[in-house]
Scaffold this motif. Structure first.
Motif, PDB file in Angstrom:
ATOM      1  N   ASP A   1       0.849  -1.316  -0.174  1.00 28.31           N
ATOM      2  CA  ASP A   1      -0.213  -0.113  -0.192  1.00 28.31           C
ATOM      3  C   ASP A   1       0.509   1.476  -0.021  1.00 28.31           C
ATOM      4  O   ASP A   1       0.434   2.797  -0.687  1.00 28.31           O
ATOM      5  CB  ASP A   1      -0.798  -0.164   1.143  1.00 28.31           C
ATOM      6  CG  ASP A   1      -2.468   1.032   1.091  1.00 28.31           C
ATOM      7  OD1 ASP A   1      -2.694   1.276   0.092  1.00 28.31           O
ATOM      8  OD2 ASP A   1      -1.467   1.908   2.273  1.00 28.31           O
TER       9      ASP A   1
ATOM     10  N   ALA B   1      -1.766  -1.432  -5.280  1.00 32.11           N
ATOM     11  CA  ALA B   1      -2.955  -1.279  -4.560  1.00 32.11           C
ATOM     12  C   ALA B   1      -3.360  -2.483  -4.719  1.00 32.11           C
ATOM     13  O   ALA B   1      -4.546  -3.245  -3.839  1.00 32.11           O
ATOM     14  CB  ALA B   1      -3.537  -0.373  -5.316  1.00 32.11           C
TER      15      ALA B   1
ATOM     16  N   LEU C   1      -8.178  -0.848   2.082  1.00 31.50           N
ATOM     17  CA  LEU C   1      -7.518  -0.960   1.117  1.00 31.50           C
ATOM     18  C   LEU C   1      -7.457  -0.248  -0.384  1.00 31.50           C
ATOM     19  O   LEU C   1      -7.044   0.154  -1.134  1.00 31.50           O
ATOM     20  CB  LEU C   1      -6.912  -1.735   0.851  1.00 31.50           C
ATOM     21  CG  LEU C   1      -5.937  -2.796   2.167  1.00 31.50           C
ATOM     22  CD1 LEU C   1      -5.137  -4.010   2.124  1.00 31.50           C
ATOM     23  CD2 LEU C   1      -4.565  -1.625   1.746  1.00 31.50           C
TER      24      LEU C   1
ATOM     25  N   THR D   1      -7.063   3.061  -1.491  1.00 26.43           N
ATOM     26  CA  THR D   1      -5.651   3.753  -1.804  1.00 26.43           C
ATOM     27  C   THR D   1      -5.834   3.378  -3.585  1.00 26.43           C
ATOM     28  O   THR D   1      -5.864   4.157  -4.549  1.00 26.43           O
ATOM     29  CB  THR D   1      -4.840   2.422  -1.867  1.00 26.43           C
ATOM     30  OG1 THR D   1      -4.390   3.108  -0.330  1.00 26.43           O
ATOM     31  CG2 THR D   1      -3.648   3.284  -2.505  1.00 26.43           C
TER      32      THR D   1
END
Length: 394
Positions: free
Chosen positions: A162, A181, A200, A203
């Motif tokens: 990340d 990502a 996540l 992102t």
């Protein structure tokens, strides 16, 4: 006639390469020919994100390429390089039935977790040279430890991916950012932390925004927020994850010119329920975060007075590092829009002081300084200093 900006030169080059006239490009982008002409001829040095997205899509070009976004670390590199980070994300060892490269002794879980935490702190300080130098090795170590001990080492590996994605966005490598990502999301999917997996996607949505894929970015953030929407009795971390995903949807919605009031109201209600800042997965959620994102959204929407009002909800002590720097750039933009150039310059100086390297990679900082320079008969020493920091020719 003034010299065309980097954006103007790139627009003209791509337009001519595609055999389009200014009128044809304007028609495809849904803009006036006057905007295209002014950008190409240097009579207009900057443009709103919404305008640039339309032009990039009409030219079938990457937004990052259109605006000249690239690695600007210069001589401040700390060893290593962007290509090494690329190789860490695109190693053939990820392919099925090939050597996964997991040889050697794995790093102790506590040590790799501490190293990733340190890297996260470096990111928020804007220490991009250190990250570029150390992230490739950190990813390799995290992969080895995860391979050796399993799910208990999942979080450090996920966060290393990340971090790589977030860093690559700043360096103008959006395709590599998307890969980082995706690796983070795919790895997290193998664990049992639904909130981490959902978070996540924020992102990834941010990457999509920088690719000019506004609808996809908003839809992804909203769909993940819906998946983790908290019940009345939900714990604080679930409320925080949900709130951050709602706020992630703000930027692409604003860039597309859509109403953002519902997102802000829902996130604000969540922040009020928490009553303070909650740290979750290398991020925070709370009233200051809502104020920051609302400021950004109203700045993008061209409502500077509302943006400045929202900015007063943000207390300096509640925000750190480059996160606060981005907020300062939004406030500077709002000040420019209401012709408070002195206040804008002050905010720009404050943002630069937080991290000169990070500041140099911010396209909005470049555009703001160029815009202020255009209206000054003679550039002040402060503007000359800011231009030098951004590597803008005098």
């Amino acid at each position: 006639m003034p010299e065309a900006s980097t954006v103007g030169r790139q627009i003209k080059s791509l337009r001519e390469d595609r055999g389009l006239t200014q009128e044809e490009l304007a028609e495809r982008a849904g803009l006036s020919r006057d905007i295209i002409a002014k950008l190409e001829q240097g009579r207009r040095q900057t443009a709103r994100l919404t305008t640039l997205v339309r032009i990039a899509n009409a030219l079938d070009a990457e937004l990052s390429a259109l605006i000249g976004k690239r690695d600007r670390m210069g001589a401040e590199r700390a060893g290593g390089g962007v290509l090494a980070l690329r190789d860490a994300l695109l190693s053939p060892s990820y392919l099925p039935d090939l050597d996964d490269g997991h040889g050697g002794e794995p790093t102790r879980l506590d040590d790799i977790a501490a190293a990733v935490d340190s890297a996260c702190a470096s990111y928020w300080r804007g220490d991009f040279p250190w990250l570029v130098a150390h992230l490739p090795g950190l990813i390799a170590e995290a992969r080895l430890t995860h391979s050796a001990v399993g799910e208990s080492a999942l979080y450090p590996l996920v966060m290393a991916y990340d971090l790589a994605a977030s860093l690559m966005v700043h360096l103008g490598r959006d395709d590599l950012a998307a890969i980082g990502a995706e690796r983070a999301i795919t790895t997290a999917h193998g664990g049992n932390d639904e909130l981490l997996w959902a978070t996540l996607h924020g992102t990834y949505a941010w990457v999509l925004l920088h690719q000019g894929r506004l609808d996809a970015a908003e839809r992804l953030a909203v769909s993940m927020a819906e998946r983790v929407e908290p019940s009345f009795s939900a714990p604080a971390n679930r409320v925080a994850a949900w709130g951050n995903l709602l706020l992630t949807a703000l930027a692409p919605a604003a860039a597309a010119g859509r109403d953002v009031s519902e997102y802000i109201a829902l996130a604000a209600a969540g922040a009020e329920r928490l009553g303070g800042q909650v740290t979750i997965y290398n991020s925070v959620f709370g009233p200051a975060k809502v104020g920051m994102e609302a400021t950004h959204a109203y700045t993008v929407l061209g409502r500077p007075e509302r943006a400045l009002t929202e900015s007063r909800r943000v207390r300096r002590e509640d925000v750190s590092g480059i996160s606060y720097g981005r907020h300062l750039l939004d406030v500077a933009q709002a000040h420019v829009d209401v012709r408070h150039h002195g206040a804008a310059v002050q905010r720009l100086q404050e943002a630069r002081a937080l991290s000169p390297v990070w500041f140099r990679h911010q396209r909005v900082a470049h555009d703001l300084v160029m815009g202020i320079r255009e209206v000054e008969m003679r550039p002040s020493p402060t503007i000359r200093s800011l231009m030098g920091s951004l590597h803008i020719e005098m």
